[in-house]
Design a protein around this motif. Structure first.
Motif, PDB file in Angstrom:
ATOM      1  N   ALA A  32      64.166   0.412 -13.710  1.00 17.11           N
ATOM      2  CA  ALA A  32      65.470   1.059 -13.595  1.00 17.11           C
ATOM      3  C   ALA A  32      66.234   0.963 -14.913  1.00 17.11           C
ATOM      4  O   ALA A  32      66.224  -0.083 -15.570  1.00 17.11           O
ATOM      5  N   VAL A  33      66.889   2.055 -15.289  1.00 11.51           N
ATOM      6  CA  VAL A  33      67.625   2.099 -16.556  1.00 11.51           C
ATOM      7  C   VAL A  33      68.694   1.006 -16.604  1.00 11.51           C
ATOM      8  O   VAL A  33      68.888   0.363 -17.646  1.00 11.51           O
ATOM      9  N   SER A  34      69.364   0.766 -15.489  1.00 13.89           N
ATOM     10  CA  SER A  34      70.403  -0.271 -15.466  1.00 13.89           C
ATOM     11  C   SER A  34      69.817  -1.652 -15.757  1.00 13.89           C
ATOM     12  O   SER A  34      70.455  -2.478 -16.418  1.00 13.89           O
ATOM     13  N   SER A  35      68.581  -1.908 -15.317  1.00 14.99           N
ATOM     14  CA  SER A  35      67.925  -3.190 -15.593  1.00 14.99           C
ATOM     15  C   SER A  35      67.535  -3.298 -17.063  1.00 14.99           C
ATOM     16  O   SER A  35      67.619  -4.378 -17.656  1.00 14.99           O
ATOM     17  N   ILE A  36      67.099  -2.181 -17.640  1.00 20.54           N
ATOM     18  CA  ILE A  36      66.750  -2.182 -19.066  1.00 20.54           C
ATOM     19  C   ILE A  36      67.987  -2.438 -19.917  1.00 20.54           C
ATOM     20  O   ILE A  36      67.984  -3.304 -20.801  1.00 20.54           O
ATOM     21  N   ILE A  37      69.057  -1.690 -19.639  1.00 22.47           N
ATOM     22  CA  ILE A  37      70.295  -1.852 -20.404  1.00 22.47           C
ATOM     23  C   ILE A  37      70.839  -3.271 -20.245  1.00 22.47           C
ATOM     24  O   ILE A  37      71.270  -3.910 -21.214  1.00 22.47           O
ATOM     25  N   GLY A  38      70.809  -3.774 -19.015  1.00 22.47           N
ATOM     26  CA  GLY A  38      71.295  -5.127 -18.769  1.00 22.47           C
ATOM     27  C   GLY A  38      70.480  -6.175 -19.502  1.00 22.47           C
ATOM     28  O   GLY A  38      71.025  -7.111 -20.094  1.00 22.47           O
ATOM     29  N   SER A  39      69.157  -6.013 -19.494  1.00 23.54           N
ATOM     30  CA  SER A  39      68.271  -6.964 -20.165  1.00 23.54           C
ATOM     31  C   SER A  39      68.469  -6.951 -21.678  1.00 23.54           C
ATOM     32  O   SER A  39      68.408  -7.995 -22.332  1.00 23.54           O
ATOM     33  N   LEU A  40      68.716  -5.779 -22.242  1.00 23.58           N
ATOM     34  CA  LEU A  40      68.885  -5.656 -23.692  1.00 23.58           C
ATOM     35  C   LEU A  40      70.189  -6.256 -24.184  1.00 23.58           C
ATOM     36  O   LEU A  40      70.347  -6.514 -25.384  1.00 23.58           O
ATOM     37  N   LYS A  41      71.137  -6.474 -23.285  1.00 27.52           N
ATOM     38  CA  LYS A  41      72.392  -7.108 -23.685  1.00 27.52           C
ATOM     39  C   LYS A  41      72.167  -8.560 -24.115  1.00 27.52           C
ATOM     40  O   LYS A  41      72.926  -9.095 -24.927  1.00 27.52           O
ATOM     41  N   ILE A  42      71.127  -9.203 -23.587  1.00 34.81           N
ATOM     42  CA  ILE A  42      70.841 -10.602 -23.950  1.00 34.81           C
ATOM     43  C   ILE A  42      70.410 -10.709 -25.415  1.00 34.81           C
ATOM     44  O   ILE A  42      70.994 -11.482 -26.184  1.00 34.81           O
ATOM     45  N   PRO A  43      69.372  -9.955 -25.856  1.00 35.54           N
ATOM     46  CA  PRO A  43      69.032 -10.018 -27.292  1.00 35.54           C
ATOM     47  C   PRO A  43      70.153  -9.510 -28.182  1.00 35.54           C
ATOM     48  O   PRO A  43      70.334 -10.019 -29.295  1.00 35.54           O
ATOM     49  N   ALA A  44      70.912  -8.523 -27.725  1.00 36.45           N
ATOM     50  CA  ALA A  44      72.031  -8.026 -28.532  1.00 36.45           C
ATOM     51  C   ALA A  44      73.052  -9.131 -28.770  1.00 36.45           C
ATOM     52  O   ALA A  44      73.555  -9.302 -29.889  1.00 36.45           O
ATOM     53  N   PHE A  45      73.338  -9.894 -27.732  1.00 36.30           N
ATOM     54  CA  PHE A  45      74.292 -11.001 -27.857  1.00 36.30           C
ATOM     55  C   PHE A  45      73.737 -12.091 -28.764  1.00 36.30           C
ATOM     56  O   PHE A  45      74.450 -12.647 -29.606  1.00 36.30           O
ATOM     57  N   SER A  46      72.443 -12.371 -28.616  1.00 37.65           N
ATOM     58  CA  SER A  46      71.801 -13.413 -29.423  1.00 37.65           C
ATOM     59  C   SER A  46      71.832 -13.057 -30.908  1.00 37.65           C
ATOM     60  O   SER A  46      72.232 -13.873 -31.749  1.00 37.65           O
ATOM     61  N   GLY A  47      71.409 -11.830 -31.243  1.00 34.20           N
ATOM     62  CA  GLY A  47      71.386 -11.418 -32.636  1.00 34.20           C
ATOM     63  C   GLY A  47      72.770 -11.375 -33.258  1.00 34.20           C
ATOM     64  O   GLY A  47      72.971 -11.808 -34.394  1.00 34.20           O
ATOM     65  N   THR A  48      73.741 -10.879 -32.482  1.00 25.89           N
ATOM     66  CA  THR A  48      75.115 -10.824 -32.979  1.00 25.89           C
ATOM     67  C   THR A  48      75.671 -12.218 -33.226  1.00 25.89           C
ATOM     68  O   THR A  48      76.424 -12.443 -34.178  1.00 25.89           O
ATOM     69  N   SER A  49      75.296 -13.165 -32.375  1.00 20.83           N
ATOM     70  CA  SER A  49      75.762 -14.550 -32.527  1.00 20.83           C
ATOM     71  C   SER A  49      75.286 -15.154 -33.846  1.00 20.83           C
ATOM     72  O   SER A  49      76.071 -15.774 -34.580  1.00 20.83           O
ATOM     73  N   PHE A  50      74.007 -14.978 -34.148  1.00 24.40           N
ATOM     74  CA  PHE A  50      73.462 -15.547 -35.380  1.00 24.40           C
ATOM     75  C   PHE A  50      74.026 -14.836 -36.609  1.00 24.40           C
ATOM     76  O   PHE A  50      74.287 -15.473 -37.630  1.00 24.40           O
ATOM     77  N   ALA A  51      74.221 -13.513 -36.500  1.00 21.36           N
ATOM     78  CA  ALA A  51      74.816 -12.778 -37.617  1.00 21.36           C
ATOM     79  C   ALA A  51      76.254 -13.232 -37.848  1.00 21.36           C
ATOM     80  O   ALA A  51      76.677 -13.461 -38.986  1.00 21.36           O
TER      81      ALA A  51
END
Length: 255
Positions: free
Chosen positions: A42-61
């Motif tokens: 489901a697209v909502s599951s993909i978008i939701g899952s991708l928020k985790i790496p997005a948050f992680s990468g933004t945190s380190f940056a």
């Protein structure tokens, strides 16, 4: 889930973190890849899952920028709170309606942004505004409401829109805009994550390894941006805006 799919997702996540750390728009890389590799999810599951790496990468940056760039903490804390709430509301709306109707408007906006950035060579090279503290707060809150809601509701290119807002509206140079945008982007990502966790939409088997790779990309990208400065970031900004333009153009005209 097949190992090769996770490996490909991790590679995409690394490059997404790298680009996002410099000027935002990492979602333009990892989101299409995930949609292609996970056609039955489901697209909502993909978008939701991708928020985790997005948050992680933004945190380190963000951590790298904090070491080198001065932040307006009062402004950022207020913007972050507003952006968190707006992103949560945007993600809530996404679970009920489609975001497709917004894409033609964004397509036109991105064309104008790309032309303006290309034509105005000194755009983002220095601070061009001297806003009062009250004006900074007003425009910062307005930005957080609009872009935070956009991130929760649609997503791709949020970091670039934040950078643009910090440069064009608040008068920051590209380096300071990228640094401050990361802090607000953390709040928008976290707002969406809270909603998707509550809805049970996150696939942790792909979210966690992608988060590690995105963080590595964010770490390297932020260091490079700090070292190279405004001119380098401006070029990346143009590339990402054009990439976003192509993505929305495809969604508007070919889907």
């Amino acid at each position: 889930m097949e190992t090769y799919i996770i490996i490909l997702l991790c590679i995409a996540s690394f490059f997404a973190g790298f680009v996002d750390a410099i000027v935002g728009g990492g979602g333009l890389i990892q989101t299409p890849v995930a949609l292609i590799l996970l056609p039955n999810v489901a697209v909502s599951s993909i978008i939701g899952s991708l928020k985790i790496p997005a948050f992680s990468g933004t945190s380190f940056a963000a951590r790298q920028y904090l070491k080198k760039v001065t932040m307006n903490w009062k402004l950022l804390i207020i913007m972050a709170i507003v952006a968190f709430i707006s992103a949560f509301l945007g993600s809530t709306l996404l679970t009920y309606v489609s975001s497709d109707f917004m894409k033609p408007l964004l397509f036109v906006v991105l064309i104008l942004i790309a032309i303006y950035t290309f034509m105005k060579k000194n755009f983002g090279s220095h601070k061009v505004k001297n806003l009062s503290e009250n004006d900074l707060l007003f425009y910062g809150i307005l930005m957080s409401i609009v872009i935070g809601f956009y991130d929760g509701f649609i997503g791709p290119g949020t970091g670039s829109f934040l950078v643009l807002g910090f440069v064009a509206i608040l008068g920051f140079d590209f380096l300071h805009a990228s640094a401050n945008a990361k802090m607000v982007n953390l709040a928008t990502n976290f707002g969406s994550i809270c909603l998707f966790v509550l809805k049970g939409k996150i696939i942790w088997a792909i979210a966690i390894p992608m988060a590690v790779c995105n963080a590595l990309g964010g770490f390297i990208g932020a260091k490079l941006a700090i070292k190279k400065g405004n001119g380098f970031i401006r070029i990346f900004f143009l590339i990402v805006v054009i990439g976003t333009l192509i993505r929305f153009g495809y969604d508007v005209f070919f889907k």
